[in-house]
Enzyme design. Structure first.
Site, PDB file in Angstrom:
ATOM      1  CB  SER A 230      58.081 -63.605  77.959  1.00  0.00           C
ATOM      2  OG  SER A 230      57.604 -63.078  76.509  1.00  0.00           O
ATOM      3  CG  ASP A 231      54.352 -69.165  77.236  1.00  0.00           C
ATOM      4  OD1 ASP A 231      54.309 -68.898  75.695  1.00  0.00           O
ATOM      5  OD2 ASP A 231      53.954 -70.030  77.710  1.00  0.00           O
ATOM      6  CD1 TRP A 232      53.808 -65.859  70.865  1.00  0.00           C
ATOM      7  CD2 TRP A 232      55.446 -66.585  71.990  1.00  0.00           C
ATOM      8  NE1 TRP A 232      54.963 -65.906  70.107  1.00  0.00           N
ATOM      9  CE2 TRP A 232      55.963 -66.634  70.855  1.00  0.00           C
ATOM     10  CE3 TRP A 232      56.313 -67.199  73.056  1.00  0.00           C
ATOM     11  CZ2 TRP A 232      57.178 -66.794  70.389  1.00  0.00           C
ATOM     12  CZ3 TRP A 232      57.592 -67.493  72.527  1.00  0.00           C
ATOM     13  CH2 TRP A 232      58.003 -67.282  71.255  1.00  0.00           C
ATOM     14  N   GLY A 233      52.973 -63.679  75.513  1.00  0.00           N
ATOM     15  CA  GLY A 233      52.183 -62.614  76.432  1.00  0.00           C
ATOM     16  C   GLY A 233      52.383 -62.804  77.855  1.00  0.00           C
ATOM     17  CB  ALA A 234      54.475 -64.815  79.896  1.00  0.00           C
TER      18      ALA A 234
END
Ligand code: BGC
Length: 753
Positions: A230-234
């Protein structure tokens, strides 16, 4: 699955497997010494190493280790040079190995849909073909070191406004042809170890839980066998994400989502096999790095700095030159603008590198003892008009033979996390450039920006050199280019429109109420401007040189080809000027079949060649069915219709060298969906159904001529008939519904046979 991974998984509890699927910290993956899972780390990316030792963040706030900041993608794209990107990738891979980083988070291949996207500097181009080819090259380079890459942000993440919640509303053809194509090329050609899903939603579904995207397209269609992170926090719904194909959540979630995964397995809503699959893919990535035979290198930072300079020299684009450049050693030159002293060489946010050393143009001029004088003129960080600085700059300008204004976007104008609100340079810069151009003929403007800017003084400046965000060596590169020690050879990877409102996304960017409508469809960048025959400031692919080139008439290996074959088009290019230079030969295709709406032209090949004065070289492109294809949503595949196409050899999207007509024959039949509302026109233009429809038409024409006599010209009737649906047969021929169904069944049988 390797035996080793299998053995490890057999020893783990559900909870431990779930833990593998979530980061252990901000940058680290799960480790477990008891079963032999080593700890590995990932770092940004994409154009340098942002390894953070202590306080971690994904916004570029806290310090990272000192590393070489290479030119950002906005600049490297302008090189139009795959081998250069591969070479830069190798240097990045080497730094990762030396610093024990297993995956470099990049390259980022989102399309530059609007000039306003705050993160455009990290992206390559408005064109998916150029994007995909260059990203593939960079990936190949990094991964030579058995260091992974993370191709990001998958997908349709083309703005920063509400990037974590907004839905990109995009039709399937546009999605495939424009926003996925770069990913597709990079995945298929270079096999990145990982892909990073984007924050945003696509047509209402978060990328992080989008099965169509993460599994159906990425894995099943394109054959991706790596790990999706995932993108960071996605992550929105962790369990749904895992089911959709999101293997790894980053960064650590504090155990919360691990528990959700465990619960889902225990209550049967998540099959254990899905968890095993995700854990297996992550461990495979970990061991690809950890078990590699590649030794830890002792890399030479100074050498990489020099490489950053060399790369940037290949990226700068000479937009205009009425003779002011190159500067001569005996000329007195005034450098004006604080960027000469403090260049803007990278953008803000997660890609922000702690550069090992930054060389400004002024440093470079001093080191070479150039006849250069400096006046600040304006600040590189704010938009404030300071009359005293202006006066000082104008006085210096009066005494100089030539002026170089170093202009650009201040950091605050362009960054990850928010978009630009307009396409202009700071007003103070435009004002000073106008004033200087009014009193001096020999003004060159050097630009530092990650995306197009309006240039209201473009016709008054003598020369314009676009450096983009050129990395820590940008000043040294600018010095060499300005003084003719290097010859500009970059080409614009995007159109510079005359004004923002010309851009096709203008009416729909950045959307509102949680949605952004990609209403311009496939007409992005030059695909729009050229189809609309619009005037632009500088076209896609444009770039000048200090030498000149001449092209021969291209030769096409055959005037026609079939879907299962290919042809070549070749052209000779000669350096007819007085110095060494590089030329970028571009190949575009034009679909003349009119079977579906297509842009005026689409890039399908590019090659950069180096030529000594008087030297010629041949460039050859292969053209196959894929080169001519569009994405047919009904067929769910790429398809080119039988008919006429042009192969266009060009120096830019608007500087055509030659147009070569060719004929193409598809072997697969075009998709034709037959139902009550299929039109006569569609059925008549398909060889399979035409005879049946001709017969029906004859029956109709008997009736219509009885009705209208000569009142209607035959041609007009034919044209009208083209738009009439099959249901019309009912009233015209007094068919019962059952009889109409019979005709439809006959037509369907023809298609299916
Ligand atoms: C960015 C990614 C980056 C990640 C880690 C996110 O905010 O969108 O590109 O790799 O942070 O820093």
């Amino acid at each position: 699955m390797t035996d080793k991974v299998k053995r490890i998984l057999e020893q783990l509890t559900t909870e431990e497997k779930a833990e593998i699927c979530v980061g252990a910290s901000f940058w680290h993956l799960y480790s477990n010494a008891a079963v032999g899972i080593p700890q590995v780390m990932v770092s940004d990316g994409p154009h340098g190493l942002r390894k953070q030792a202590e306080a971690a963040d994904h916004l570029g706030l806290n310090q990272s280790i000192s590393a070489v900041c290479f030119p950002a993608a906005c600049a490297t794209a302008a090189s139009f040079d795959e081998s250069l990107l591969e070479c830069m990738g190798e240097a990045l891979g080497e730094e990762c190995r030396a610093e024990d980083v297993a995956v470099l988070l990049g390259p980022a291949v989102n399309i530059k849909r609007s000039p306003l996207c705050g993160r455009n500097f990290e992206y390559f181009s408005e064109d998916p073909y150029l994007t995909g080819k260059l990203a593939a090259a960079q990936i190949r380079g990094v991964q030579k070191w058995d260091v992974g890459t993370s191709l990001k942000h998958f997908a349709a993440n083309n703005q920063e406004y509400h990037r974590q919640s907004c839905s990109s509303e995009v039709d399937m053809r546009t999605f495939r042809e424009i926003y996925l194509r770069g990913f597709e090329i990079a995945v298929k050609e270079a096999k990145p170890w990982t892909v990073m899903c984007a924050y945003n939603k696509i047509n209402g579904t978060y990328a992080s839980e989008n099965k169509m995207l993460l599994t159906d397209i990425l894995r099943e269609e394109w054959g991706f066998d790596g790990c999706v992170m995932s993108d960071w926090g996605a992550v929105n719904d962790r369990v749904q994400g895992l089911s959709a194909g999101l293997d790894l959540e980053m960064p650590a979630s504090g155990g919360y989502t691990t528990q959700q995964i465990v619960n889902a397995v225990e209550n049967g809503s998540l099959p254990m096999a899905d968890l095993d699959k995700a854990a297996e893919r992550i461990l495979t990535t970990v061991f690809r790095y950890a078990d590699s035979n590649v030794r830890k290198p002792v890399f030479d930072r100074e050498k990489h700095h020099r490489l950053a300079v060399e790369i940037e020299k290949e990226c700068a684009v000479l937009l205009k030159n009425d003779g002011a450049l190159p500067l001569k050693a005996d000329e007195t030159v005034a450098y004006i603008g604080e960027f000469a002293e403090k260049p803007r060489y990278q953008g803000g946010g997660s890609s922000h590198i702690h550069a090992s050393c930054v060389v400004s143009a002024l440093d470079a001029a001093k080191a070479k003892n150039r006849n250069v004088y400096y006046a600040k003129g304006f600040s590189a960080t704010e938009d404030i008009t300071d009359e005293a600085l202006f006066d000082e700059a104008l006085q210096l300008a009066e005494q100089a033979d030539k002026i170089v204004v170093f202009a650009g976007l201040p950091d605050i104008f362009e960054s990850e996390g928010y978009d630009r609100t307009h396409m202009q340079l700071p007003a103070c810069q435009n004002a000073l450039i106008q004033k200087i151009c009014a009193v001096h003929k020999n003004v060159t403007v050097v630009l530092h920006n990650g995306s197009p800017v309006e240039l209201p003084w473009a016709d008054r400046a003598n020369a314009i050199l676009e450096m983009y965000l050129g990395g820590q060596g940008v000043g040294a590169a600018a010095d060499a280019l300005l003084f003719g020690e290097a010859n500009p050879c970059g080409r614009l990877p995007e159109t510079f429109p005359l004004k923002l409102s010309d851009n096709p996304s203008y009416l729909n960017f950045p959307g509102y109420k949680g949605k952004v409508d990609y209403a311009e469809g496939i007409y992005v960048g030059y695909r729009y401007y050229d189809t609309k025959e619009m005037q632009v400031l500088y076209p896609f692919g444009h770039g000048l040189s200090y030498t000149s080139f001449e092209y021969s008439q291209p030769i096409v290996s055959a005037a026609a080809f079939r879907e299962d074959a290919s042809i070549t088009v070749s052209v000779n290019v000669k350096n007819t000027g007085g110095c060494f230079g590089k030329e970028v030969v571009q190949l575009y295709i034009r679909d003349k079949t009119h079977a579906v709406a297509r842009p005026d032209k689409e890039l399908k090949g590019f090659r950069k060649i180096a030529l000594e004065p008087g030297e010629s070289k041949q460039v050859e492109f292969t053209v196959d069915a894929q080169s001519l294809a569009y994405y047919d949503v009904d067929l769910r595949d790429w398809y080119a219709h039988t008919g006429a196409y042009d192969l266009i050899i060009a120096r830019s999207a608007q500087d055509i060298v030659a147009t070569c007509p060719i004929a193409y024959t598809a072997l697969r039949q075009p998709y034709l969906d037959i139902h009550k509302y299929t039109t006569f026109g569609e059925l008549l233009s398909d060889a399979r159904t035409a005879p049946i429809m001709q017969a029906q038409l004859q029956k109709i024409s008997a009736v219509t001529s009885a009705l209208s006599g000569d009142a209607f010209p035959k041609e007009a009737l034919k044209k009208m008939a083209a738009n009439v649906p099959l249901t019309f047969l009912q009233s015209m021929l007094k068919l019962t519904p059952a009889a109409l169904d019979e005709v439809i069944a006959k037509l369907k049988a023809q298609i299916e046979s």
